[in-house]
Design a protein around this motif. Sequence first.
Motif, PDB file in Angstrom:
ATOM      1  N   ALA A  21      -9.364  76.919  16.078  1.00 59.38           N
ATOM      2  CA  ALA A  21      -8.432  77.371  15.046  1.00 59.38           C
ATOM      3  C   ALA A  21      -7.012  77.009  15.468  1.00 59.38           C
ATOM      4  O   ALA A  21      -6.688  77.050  16.661  1.00 59.38           O
ATOM      5  CB  ALA A  21      -8.550  78.879  14.846  1.00 59.38           C
ATOM      6  N   ARG A  22      -6.204  76.652  14.484  1.00 59.14           N
ATOM      7  CA  ARG A  22      -4.801  76.339  14.747  1.00 59.14           C
ATOM      8  C   ARG A  22      -3.976  77.600  14.505  1.00 59.14           C
ATOM      9  O   ARG A  22      -3.972  78.180  13.428  1.00 59.14           O
ATOM     10  CB  ARG A  22      -4.300  75.217  13.845  1.00 59.14           C
ATOM     11  CG  ARG A  22      -2.825  74.877  14.084  1.00 59.14           C
ATOM     12  CD  ARG A  22      -2.380  73.668  13.287  1.00 59.14           C
ATOM     13  NE  ARG A  22      -3.147  72.485  13.624  1.00 59.14           N
ATOM     14  CZ  ARG A  22      -3.001  71.760  14.737  1.00 59.14           C
ATOM     15  NH1 ARG A  22      -2.085  72.100  15.626  1.00 59.14           N
ATOM     16  NH2 ARG A  22      -3.736  70.702  14.960  1.00 59.14           N
ATOM     17  N   TRP A  57      -1.552  74.283  20.128  1.00 57.32           N
ATOM     18  CA  TRP A  57      -1.633  75.240  19.023  1.00 57.32           C
ATOM     19  C   TRP A  57      -3.068  75.506  18.575  1.00 57.32           C
ATOM     20  O   TRP A  57      -3.310  76.338  17.722  1.00 57.32           O
ATOM     21  CB  TRP A  57      -0.776  74.777  17.845  1.00 57.32           C
ATOM     22  CG  TRP A  57       0.675  74.964  18.146  1.00 57.32           C
ATOM     23  CD1 TRP A  57       1.513  74.074  18.759  1.00 57.32           C
ATOM     24  CD2 TRP A  57       1.441  76.138  17.912  1.00 57.32           C
ATOM     25  NE1 TRP A  57       2.759  74.621  18.907  1.00 57.32           N
ATOM     26  CE2 TRP A  57       2.750  75.896  18.386  1.00 57.32           C
ATOM     27  CE3 TRP A  57       1.163  77.382  17.342  1.00 57.32           C
ATOM     28  CZ2 TRP A  57       3.766  76.846  18.310  1.00 57.32           C
ATOM     29  CZ3 TRP A  57       2.176  78.318  17.265  1.00 57.32           C
ATOM     30  CH2 TRP A  57       3.455  78.056  17.746  1.00 57.32           C
ATOM     31  N   LEU A  58      -4.024  74.796  19.171  1.00 55.22           N
ATOM     32  CA  LEU A  58      -5.437  75.041  18.875  1.00 55.22           C
ATOM     33  C   LEU A  58      -6.019  75.958  19.939  1.00 55.22           C
ATOM     34  O   LEU A  58      -5.739  75.792  21.129  1.00 55.22           O
ATOM     35  CB  LEU A  58      -6.236  73.733  18.870  1.00 55.22           C
ATOM     36  CG  LEU A  58      -6.024  72.796  17.702  1.00 55.22           C
ATOM     37  CD1 LEU A  58      -6.805  71.498  17.920  1.00 55.22           C
ATOM     38  CD2 LEU A  58      -6.428  73.444  16.381  1.00 55.22           C
ATOM     39  N   ILE A  59      -6.819  76.920  19.508  1.00 52.75           N
ATOM     40  CA  ILE A  59      -7.566  77.737  20.460  1.00 52.75           C
ATOM     41  C   ILE A  59      -9.048  77.488  20.209  1.00 52.75           C
ATOM     42  O   ILE A  59      -9.462  77.129  19.106  1.00 52.75           O
ATOM     43  CB  ILE A  59      -7.215  79.239  20.398  1.00 52.75           C
ATOM     44  CG1 ILE A  59      -7.510  79.836  19.031  1.00 52.75           C
ATOM     45  CG2 ILE A  59      -5.769  79.463  20.791  1.00 52.75           C
ATOM     46  CD1 ILE A  59      -7.371  81.343  19.002  1.00 52.75           C
ATOM     47  N   VAL A  60      -9.834  77.684  21.253  1.00 53.26           N
ATOM     48  CA  VAL A  60     -11.254  77.374  21.185  1.00 53.26           C
ATOM     49  C   VAL A  60     -12.085  78.598  21.547  1.00 53.26           C
ATOM     50  O   VAL A  60     -11.721  79.379  22.424  1.00 53.26           O
ATOM     51  CB  VAL A  60     -11.609  76.178  22.106  1.00 53.26           C
ATOM     52  CG1 VAL A  60     -11.297  76.492  23.556  1.00 53.26           C
ATOM     53  CG2 VAL A  60     -13.057  75.745  21.941  1.00 53.26           C
ATOM     54  N   HIS A  89      -4.934  77.356   7.507  1.00 50.90           N
ATOM     55  CA  HIS A  89      -6.117  76.946   6.744  1.00 50.90           C
ATOM     56  C   HIS A  89      -6.462  75.509   7.135  1.00 50.90           C
ATOM     57  O   HIS A  89      -5.598  74.641   7.153  1.00 50.90           O
ATOM     58  CB  HIS A  89      -5.852  77.047   5.245  1.00 50.90           C
ATOM     59  CG  HIS A  89      -7.009  76.597   4.425  1.00 50.90           C
ATOM     60  ND1 HIS A  89      -8.191  77.287   4.361  1.00 50.90           N
ATOM     61  CD2 HIS A  89      -7.170  75.493   3.654  1.00 50.90           C
ATOM     62  CE1 HIS A  89      -9.038  76.641   3.581  1.00 50.90           C
ATOM     63  NE2 HIS A  89      -8.445  75.553   3.139  1.00 50.90           N
ATOM     64  N   ALA A  90      -7.708  75.262   7.448  1.00 50.25           N
ATOM     65  CA  ALA A  90      -8.143  73.930   7.877  1.00 50.25           C
ATOM     66  C   ALA A  90      -8.774  73.176   6.716  1.00 50.25           C
ATOM     67  O   ALA A  90      -9.434  73.770   5.868  1.00 50.25           O
ATOM     68  CB  ALA A  90      -9.143  74.054   9.008  1.00 50.25           C
ATOM     69  N   HIS A  91      -8.563  71.877   6.713  1.00 46.99           N
ATOM     70  CA  HIS A  91      -9.164  71.025   5.687  1.00 46.99           C
ATOM     71  C   HIS A  91     -10.256  70.138   6.270  1.00 46.99           C
ATOM     72  O   HIS A  91     -10.734  69.232   5.608  1.00 46.99           O
ATOM     73  CB  HIS A  91      -8.078  70.167   5.024  1.00 46.99           C
ATOM     74  CG  HIS A  91      -7.053  70.995   4.324  1.00 46.99           C
ATOM     75  ND1 HIS A  91      -7.281  71.618   3.118  1.00 46.99           N
ATOM     76  CD2 HIS A  91      -5.799  71.343   4.683  1.00 46.99           C
ATOM     77  CE1 HIS A  91      -6.219  72.293   2.758  1.00 46.99           C
ATOM     78  NE2 HIS A  91      -5.296  72.151   3.692  1.00 46.99           N
ATOM     79  N   GLU A  92     -10.609  70.388   7.513  1.00 51.37           N
ATOM     80  CA  GLU A  92     -11.671  69.642   8.174  1.00 51.37           C
ATOM     81  C   GLU A  92     -12.524  70.626   8.962  1.00 51.37           C
ATOM     82  O   GLU A  92     -12.140  71.772   9.173  1.00 51.37           O
ATOM     83  CB  GLU A  92     -11.085  68.571   9.087  1.00 51.37           C
ATOM     84  CG  GLU A  92     -10.160  69.131  10.157  1.00 51.37           C
ATOM     85  CD  GLU A  92      -9.374  68.045  10.882  1.00 51.37           C
ATOM     86  OE1 GLU A  92      -9.622  66.861  10.648  1.00 51.37           O
ATOM     87  OE2 GLU A  92      -8.511  68.407  11.687  1.00 51.37           O
TER      88      GLU A  92
END
Length: 162
Positions: A22-23, A74-77, A110-113
């Motif tokens: 998630a960003r 900025w991405l967490i996993v 919000h992600a588009h992928e």
Amino acid sequence: MATTHGTPTTGARAELAQVNIARLRFPLDSPQLKVFVEGLDPVNAVADAAEGFVWRLRSDSGNATDVQVFGDDWLIVNMSVWRDAEALTDFMYAGRHRELLKRRREWFEHAHEAMTALWWVPAGERPTVADAEERLLHLRQPGPTERAFTLRTRFPAPAQAH
């Protein structure tokens, strides 16, 4: 450095790996993410004790918020391994995790992928962040296949996981 948590399941031929990235909309130490960050340890404790839980990625912090994915700060996993999809969904849509999941739009862009992927691994094998990145990229191109799929489009465990 990432470490493992959990015990390999004996007798299983394959286990279900999952990755969710998630960003962030705000820095992790911001007031806007306080509820999310404070919820990590309790939610992880529930996951660790859940029926069908096998393993989760974590660093020395106890969670994986400081593990880099795709070279993007900025991405967490979140990455874990479960006995099967039913065990994973039982955890995901219940209790404290469900409460936090409902609020995800407050904390993450919000992600588009595809930001979530599932795949089968041999019992006892623990996926790496590089494995997760590859599976997400695969899912984004051809869509769900046996190599990388989603909860909506699942594939059965193979006789030999790869």
